[in-house]
Design a protein around this motif. Structure first.
Motif, short mmCIF file in Angstrom:
data_model
loop_
_atom_site.label_atom_id
_atom_site.label_comp_id
_atom_site.label_asym_id
_atom_site.label_seq_id
_atom_site.Cartn_x
_atom_site.Cartn_y
_atom_site.Cartn_z
N SER A 1 0.83 -1.21 0.00
CA SER A 1 0.00 0.00 0.00
C SER A 1 0.86 1.26 0.00
O SER A 1 0.51 2.26 -0.63
CB SER A 1 -0.96 0.01 1.19
OG SER A 1 -0.26 0.03 2.41
N MET A 2 2.02 1.22 0.68
CA MET A 2 2.92 2.38 0.65
C MET A 2 3.45 2.60 -0.76
O MET A 2 3.55 3.75 -1.22
CB MET A 2 4.08 2.19 1.62
CG MET A 2 3.69 2.36 3.07
SD MET A 2 5.09 2.50 4.20
CE MET A 2 5.92 0.96 3.95
N MET A 3 3.79 1.53 -1.46
CA MET A 3 4.28 1.67 -2.83
C MET A 3 3.18 2.17 -3.76
O MET A 3 3.43 2.99 -4.65
CB MET A 3 4.86 0.35 -3.33
CG MET A 3 6.06 -0.06 -2.53
SD MET A 3 7.36 -0.99 -3.30
CE MET A 3 7.30 -0.74 -4.98
N ILE B 1 1.28 6.93 -6.75
CA ILE B 1 0.27 7.94 -7.09
C ILE B 1 0.80 9.33 -6.78
O ILE B 1 0.65 10.26 -7.58
CB ILE B 1 -1.05 7.66 -6.36
CG1 ILE B 1 -1.71 6.40 -6.92
CG2 ILE B 1 -2.00 8.86 -6.47
CD1 ILE B 1 -2.95 5.96 -6.18
N ALA B 2 1.45 9.50 -5.63
CA ALA B 2 2.01 10.80 -5.25
C ALA B 2 3.11 11.22 -6.23
O ALA B 2 3.18 12.39 -6.63
CB ALA B 2 2.55 10.74 -3.83
N CYS B 3 3.96 10.30 -6.64
CA CYS B 3 5.02 10.62 -7.61
C CYS B 3 4.43 11.00 -8.96
O CYS B 3 4.94 11.91 -9.62
CB CYS B 3 5.98 9.45 -7.75
SG CYS B 3 7.06 9.22 -6.33
N ALA B 4 3.40 10.32 -9.39
CA ALA B 4 2.76 10.64 -10.66
C ALA B 4 2.14 12.04 -10.61
O ALA B 4 2.27 12.83 -11.56
CB ALA B 4 1.70 9.61 -11.00
N CYS B 5 1.51 12.38 -9.50
CA CYS B 5 0.93 13.72 -9.35
C CYS B 5 2.01 14.79 -9.34
O CYS B 5 1.86 15.85 -9.95
CB CYS B 5 0.09 13.80 -8.08
SG CYS B 5 -1.42 12.83 -8.15
N ALA B 6 3.12 14.51 -8.67
CA ALA B 6 4.24 15.46 -8.64
C ALA B 6 4.83 15.65 -10.03
O ALA B 6 5.18 16.77 -10.43
CB ALA B 6 5.31 14.99 -7.66
#
Length: 51
Positions: free
Chosen positions: A7-9, A14-19
């Motif tokens: 779940s962390m990955m 998702i956070a990296c894609a948004c960034a």
């Protein structure tokens, strides 16, 4: 809710894609402004292009 490695990955991805999308938008705006300034400078020095 317990944070497992999976779940962390998932949420980290998702956070990296948004960034990355946010960085893309910022870079596009910067390049657009740079292109306008460069085009204006070239038009002043060499005249309008024949396009």
């Amino acid at each position: 809710m317990e944070w497992t490695t999976g779940s962390m990955m998932f949420y980290g991805g998702i956070a990296c894609a948004c960034a990355a999308i946010l960085a893309l938008v910022i870079v596009l705006f910067v390049f657009r402004g740079s292109k306008k300034r460069l085009r204006r400078k070239l038009d002043e020095e060499y005249g309008k292009s024949d396009k």
